[in-house]
Design a protein around this motif. Structure first.
Motif, PDB file in Angstrom:
ATOM      1  N   PRO A 103       0.811  -1.222   0.000  1.00 59.25           N
ATOM      2  CA  PRO A 103       0.000   0.000   0.000  1.00 59.25           C
ATOM      3  C   PRO A 103       0.849   1.280   0.000  1.00 59.25           C
ATOM      4  CG  PRO A 103      -0.010  -1.016   2.164  1.00 59.25           C
ATOM      5  CD  PRO A 103       0.721  -1.953   1.265  1.00 59.25           C
ATOM      6  N   PHE A 104       2.099   1.159   0.446  1.00 58.42           N
ATOM      7  CA  PHE A 104       2.926   2.363   0.513  1.00 58.42           C
ATOM      8  C   PHE A 104       4.209   2.176  -0.292  1.00 58.42           C
ATOM      9  CE2 PHE A 104       0.590   2.138   4.582  1.00 58.42           C
ATOM     10  CZ  PHE A 104      -0.209   3.246   4.406  1.00 58.42           C
ATOM     11  N   ALA A 105       4.149   2.466  -1.556  1.00 56.73           N
ATOM     12  CA  ALA A 105       5.319   2.313  -2.421  1.00 56.73           C
ATOM     13  C   ALA A 105       6.307   3.443  -2.139  1.00 56.73           C
ATOM     14  CB  ALA A 105       4.891   2.348  -3.876  1.00 56.73           C
ATOM     15  N   PRO A 106       7.600   3.209  -2.393  1.00 56.07           N
ATOM     16  CA  PRO A 106       8.590   4.282  -2.215  1.00 56.07           C
ATOM     17  C   PRO A 106       8.185   5.551  -2.961  1.00 56.07           C
ATOM     18  CG  PRO A 106       9.707   2.211  -2.597  1.00 56.07           C
ATOM     19  CD  PRO A 106       8.245   1.938  -2.749  1.00 56.07           C
ATOM     20  N   SER A 107       8.494   6.670  -2.341  1.00 58.78           N
ATOM     21  CA  SER A 107       8.225   8.035  -2.817  1.00 58.78           C
ATOM     22  C   SER A 107       6.757   8.445  -2.715  1.00 58.78           C
ATOM     23  CB  SER A 107       8.789   8.280  -4.228  1.00 58.78           C
ATOM     24  OG  SER A 107       7.983   7.678  -5.199  1.00 58.78           O
ATOM     25  N   THR A 108       5.903   7.600  -2.072  1.00 53.48           N
ATOM     26  CA  THR A 108       4.536   8.016  -1.759  1.00 53.48           C
ATOM     27  C   THR A 108       4.566   9.088  -0.666  1.00 53.48           C
ATOM     28  OG1 THR A 108       3.811   5.751  -2.145  1.00 53.48           O
ATOM     29  CG2 THR A 108       2.240   7.211  -1.052  1.00 53.48           C
ATOM     30  N   ALA A 109       3.802  10.137  -0.849  1.00 53.65           N
ATOM     31  CA  ALA A 109       3.700  11.174   0.190  1.00 53.65           C
ATOM     32  C   ALA A 109       2.649  10.739   1.198  1.00 53.65           C
ATOM     33  CB  ALA A 109       3.319  12.507  -0.441  1.00 53.65           C
ATOM     34  N   VAL A 110       3.040  10.715   2.480  1.00 54.12           N
ATOM     35  CA  VAL A 110       2.130  10.219   3.511  1.00 54.12           C
ATOM     36  C   VAL A 110       2.036  11.188   4.687  1.00 54.12           C
ATOM     37  CG1 VAL A 110       2.456   7.776   2.974  1.00 54.12           C
ATOM     38  CG2 VAL A 110       4.030   8.926   4.538  1.00 54.12           C
ATOM     39  N   ARG A 111       1.053  10.914   5.545  1.00 49.34           N
ATOM     40  CA  ARG A 111       0.885  11.721   6.754  1.00 49.34           C
ATOM     41  C   ARG A 111       0.652  10.814   7.947  1.00 49.34           C
ATOM     42  NH1 ARG A 111      -2.868  16.266   5.676  1.00 49.34           N
ATOM     43  NH2 ARG A 111      -0.920  17.269   5.092  1.00 49.34           N
ATOM     44  N   HIS A 112       1.254  11.190   9.081  1.00 53.82           N
ATOM     45  CA  HIS A 112       1.132  10.407  10.309  1.00 53.82           C
ATOM     46  C   HIS A 112       0.659  11.358  11.414  1.00 53.82           C
ATOM     47  CE1 HIS A 112       2.529   8.247  13.924  1.00 53.82           C
ATOM     48  NE2 HIS A 112       2.520   7.149  13.184  1.00 53.82           N
ATOM     49  N   PRO A 113      -0.288  10.925  12.256  1.00 57.10           N
ATOM     50  CA  PRO A 113      -0.852  11.851  13.251  1.00 57.10           C
ATOM     51  C   PRO A 113       0.209  12.408  14.209  1.00 57.10           C
ATOM     52  CG  PRO A 113      -1.585   9.572  13.632  1.00 57.10           C
ATOM     53  CD  PRO A 113      -0.937   9.607  12.295  1.00 57.10           C
ATOM     54  N   GLU A 114       1.227  11.607  14.533  1.00 54.76           N
ATOM     55  CA  GLU A 114       2.242  12.087  15.473  1.00 54.76           C
ATOM     56  C   GLU A 114       3.449  12.685  14.753  1.00 54.76           C
ATOM     57  OE1 GLU A 114       5.304  10.354  18.830  1.00 54.76           O
ATOM     58  OE2 GLU A 114       3.668   9.055  18.121  1.00 54.76           O
ATOM     59  N   PHE A 115       3.920  12.010  13.688  1.00 53.53           N
ATOM     60  CA  PHE A 115       5.179  12.419  13.045  1.00 53.53           C
ATOM     61  C   PHE A 115       4.988  13.459  11.943  1.00 53.53           C
ATOM     62  CE2 PHE A 115       6.366   7.825  14.190  1.00 53.53           C
ATOM     63  CZ  PHE A 115       6.834   8.207  15.433  1.00 53.53           C
ATOM     64  N   GLY A 116       3.741  13.663  11.522  1.00 56.04           N
ATOM     65  CA  GLY A 116       3.490  14.679  10.507  1.00 56.04           C
ATOM     66  C   GLY A 116       3.673  14.165   9.089  1.00 56.04           C
ATOM     67  N   ASP A 117       4.025  15.066   8.183  1.00 59.45           N
ATOM     68  CA  ASP A 117       4.148  14.718   6.772  1.00 59.45           C
ATOM     69  C   ASP A 117       5.487  14.050   6.498  1.00 59.45           C
ATOM     70  OD1 ASP A 117       1.720  15.810   6.407  1.00 59.45           O
ATOM     71  OD2 ASP A 117       2.399  17.613   5.361  1.00 59.45           O
ATOM     72  N   GLY A 118       5.460  13.118   5.546  1.00 59.05           N
ATOM     73  CA  GLY A 118       6.702  12.447   5.188  1.00 59.05           C
ATOM     74  C   GLY A 118       6.611  11.800   3.822  1.00 59.05           C
ATOM     75  N   THR A 119       7.698  11.165   3.435  1.00 60.43           N
ATOM     76  CA  THR A 119       7.771  10.480   2.160  1.00 60.43           C
ATOM     77  C   THR A 119       8.312   9.072   2.388  1.00 60.43           C
ATOM     78  OG1 THR A 119       8.354  12.591   1.164  1.00 60.43           O
ATOM     79  CG2 THR A 119       8.671  10.632  -0.186  1.00 60.43           C
TER      80      THR A 119
END
Length: 556
Positions: free
Chosen positions: A505-521
């Motif tokens: 579900p999360f391929a490399p270079s997908t932009a994601v968001r986490h409730p604690e860690f915030g935005d990431g890739t």
DNA sequence: CGAATAAAAACTAGTTTTTATTCGGTGCTCTAGT
């Protein structure tokens, strides 16, 4: 749009490379860099050592027909470059400005540069921090500023050599000429930090391949320090018996001395030497020369050894203790097999050693220290508003005079405050807000550094192909290499196939968001875990199923 | 954070366990004394 001007710039560059420097042609990456510089762009060049990075600024200098300033971290590296230009067919000269040269020599070099005779000037960031030197260099109106080993901007800025963090402001003070940043290591955050610190303007990024198929990567798990030492001794003895030269890295000076003594017992003292920053300069030069010339077979060293070491036939690199990050690991490992022949890199892994890495990350300044620094700046500049002041351009020595800490720390605080101020994006921010923001920057830096240390653990403990893992860390996709320990043990192929099969579900270079860690890739995906580089939290490895069940990770 | 060392304690005179303390990487530049 391959129009005629592009073509002629490339042809001209090739001619200049041949006539001035004796190179028959430019590699595609080199030509791209020169072309972008000719168009006035800033360029970030990411390429391994030995890929001919210096030829790009040499040719660009001739093409733009003006003085080039090269900022470099090591005096020895600068001297090597000056010598190289001197040996080349070109009439144009090169000179070094450093504490080794007398004031008279420096003035002569600057005068000759003004007359167009000296086309390449080398200097350290510390010297560039000197206002008089900067004024003299600015008056030359350099057509290009090159920052060599640019990852030092990211790695060395925090407290070790603070003038590295100020480089952006210092270069701006030269009249903001085009900037070429060159490095051999560049995971995404390092690249971003180089661009940010050097204040590069929409830089063209040229990246060449990082794969080093000739190096066989191995990790050996060691139960305790004794096991680590004996495994290192056995491996080095075996390699040495086969007639191979190599490097052994340890983390502390005492550890280096101790290991060097043991290996001298094993192999004979004339074959082994220690190298670290605490040794006399003469002795260090001697060791490096002897190793390069083949008079020494094994050098046991801290991270001090390496930059500028381009010995083709290094057959093995042993890490007797874990390195500080995947970034430095790949740098150090990359010193093996430069000739393209097979080489081995073994890490003697003991998780306890990661503690030293965490210690070296260091702490964050206090709110009070930041606030007092800001107050002193206010007094010095008499500016009504913080908006008008480039905090990174303030002389740290002047600030340090007013405060109970040194120039070094003052420099770090000023840079943090400037980064904090810029980040606020507020025309006229309250001092309190700037301090808070600067503190957040410092904490984010610390989290990133710590997460890098943790990534060494993840690397050492993975069942996947070592090459696939490391290159993913640097942002390149790669198939299992077939010859690292994981591939040979058969775990790598399974791990790789699982990822392929899993419809991840999360391929490399997908932009994601986490409730604690915030935005990431997403930087890397395994069957049941995913590695994300968060903007503020650094690298984190998360359990995919857990993340999905609790909706911790969402695509954005 | 953890390893090595020093100091203190502990069913008590010589040795082991516990607790406290210190230390740890990368280089430039300038200055003072040989």
């Amino acid at each position: 749009m391959p129009d005629r001007t592009t073509h002629s710039a490339r042809d001209l560059a090739r001619d200049l490379a041949r006539d001035h420097f004796g190179h028959d042609h430019l590699l595609p990456g080199q030509a791209d860099v020169v072309e972008a510089l000719a168009e006035g762009s800033d360029v970030l060049l990411v390429a391994p050592t030995g890929a001919g990075k210096s030829l790009t600024y040499l040719v660009a200098g001739r093409l733009l027909d003006g003085p080039v300033l090269v900022v470099s971290p090591l005096l020895a590296l600068e001297q090597d470059q000056v010598d190289a230009v001197t040996r080349a067919p070109t009439e144009v000269a090169a000179a070094r400005l450093s504490s080794v040269e007398t004031p008279a020599q420096r003035e002569e070099a600057l005068a000759r540069a003004a007359a167009g005779e000296v086309g390449y000037l080398f200097c350290s960031p510390e010297l560039l921090a000197d206002a008089d030197v900067r004024a003299a260099l600015g008056a030359l109106a350099p057509v290009l500023v090159t920052v060599d080993e640019a990852h030092c901007v990211s790695a060395w800025g925090h407290s070790f050599r603070p003038d590295y963090q100020r480089l952006g402001a210092l270069v701006a003070d030269l009249g903001s000429p085009p900037v070429l940043a060159m490095t051999a290591t560049a995971a995404a955050p390092v690249r971003d930090e180089i661009v940010e610190r050097l204040r590069m303007r929409e830089p063209r990024v040229v990246v060449t391949g990082f794969d080093r198929p000739e190096i066989e990567l191995v990790v050996r798990r060691c139960r305790d320090a004794d096991a680590q030492t004996s495994a290192t001794r056995a491996l080095v003895a075996e390699q040495h018996a086969a007639g191979h030269a190599g490097l052994v890295y340890a983390r502390t000076r005492p550890a280096v001395e101790e290991l060097a003594a043991l290996l001298a017992e094993d192999l004979g003292g004339e074959h082994v030497a220690a190298y670290h920053g605490g040794m006399a300069r003469r002795r260090r030069e001697q060791v490096q020369d002897d190793f390069m010339a083949g008079r020494l077979d094994v050098v046991v060293a801290t991270s001090a050894f390496g930059m500028g070491v381009d010995k083709p036939d290094v057959r093995f690199v042993v890490h007797a203790q874990v390195p500080g990050s995947p970034d430095t690991y790949y740098q150090e490992v990359g010193r093996a097999g430069r000739d393209g022949e097979a080489a081995t890199a073994v890490m003697m892994y003991r998780p306890e050693d990661l503690a030293l890495g965490r210690y070296f990350v260091g702490g964050v300044p206090s709110r009070t220290e930041l606030r007092r620094t800001l107050d002193v700046v206010g007094g010095l500049t008499r500016a009504d508003s913080l908006a008008a002041v480039d905090l990174a351009a303030v002389d740290p020595a002047a600030v340090a005079d007013e405060l109970p800490f040194g120039r070094r720390k003052a420099g770090r605080l000023l840079t943090l405050l400037e980064l904090g101020r810029v980040r606020l994006d507020d025309g006229d921010p309250e001092p309190r807000a700037v301090v808070d923001s600067a503190l957040e920057v410092a904490e984010a830096q610390q989290r990133l550094e710590r997460s890098r240390v943790e990534m060494v653990r993840t690397y050492a403990e993975t069942h996947r192909c070592r090459v696939e893992f490391l290159l993913a860390y640097f942002g390149e996709q790669h198939e299992p290499c077939g010859h690292c320990d994981a591939c040979r043990a058969g775990t790598a192929a399974d791990a790789h196939a699982e990822v392929e099969r899993a419809d991840h579900p999360f391929a490399p270079s997908t932009a994601v968001r986490h409730p604690e860690f915030g935005d990431g890739t997403v930087t890397d995906a395994e069957a049941d875990t995913v590695t994300v580089l968060f903007d503020d939290a650094g690298y984190r490895t998360l359990d995919v199923r857990l993340a999905q069940e609790h909706e911790l990770l969402t695509a954005r």
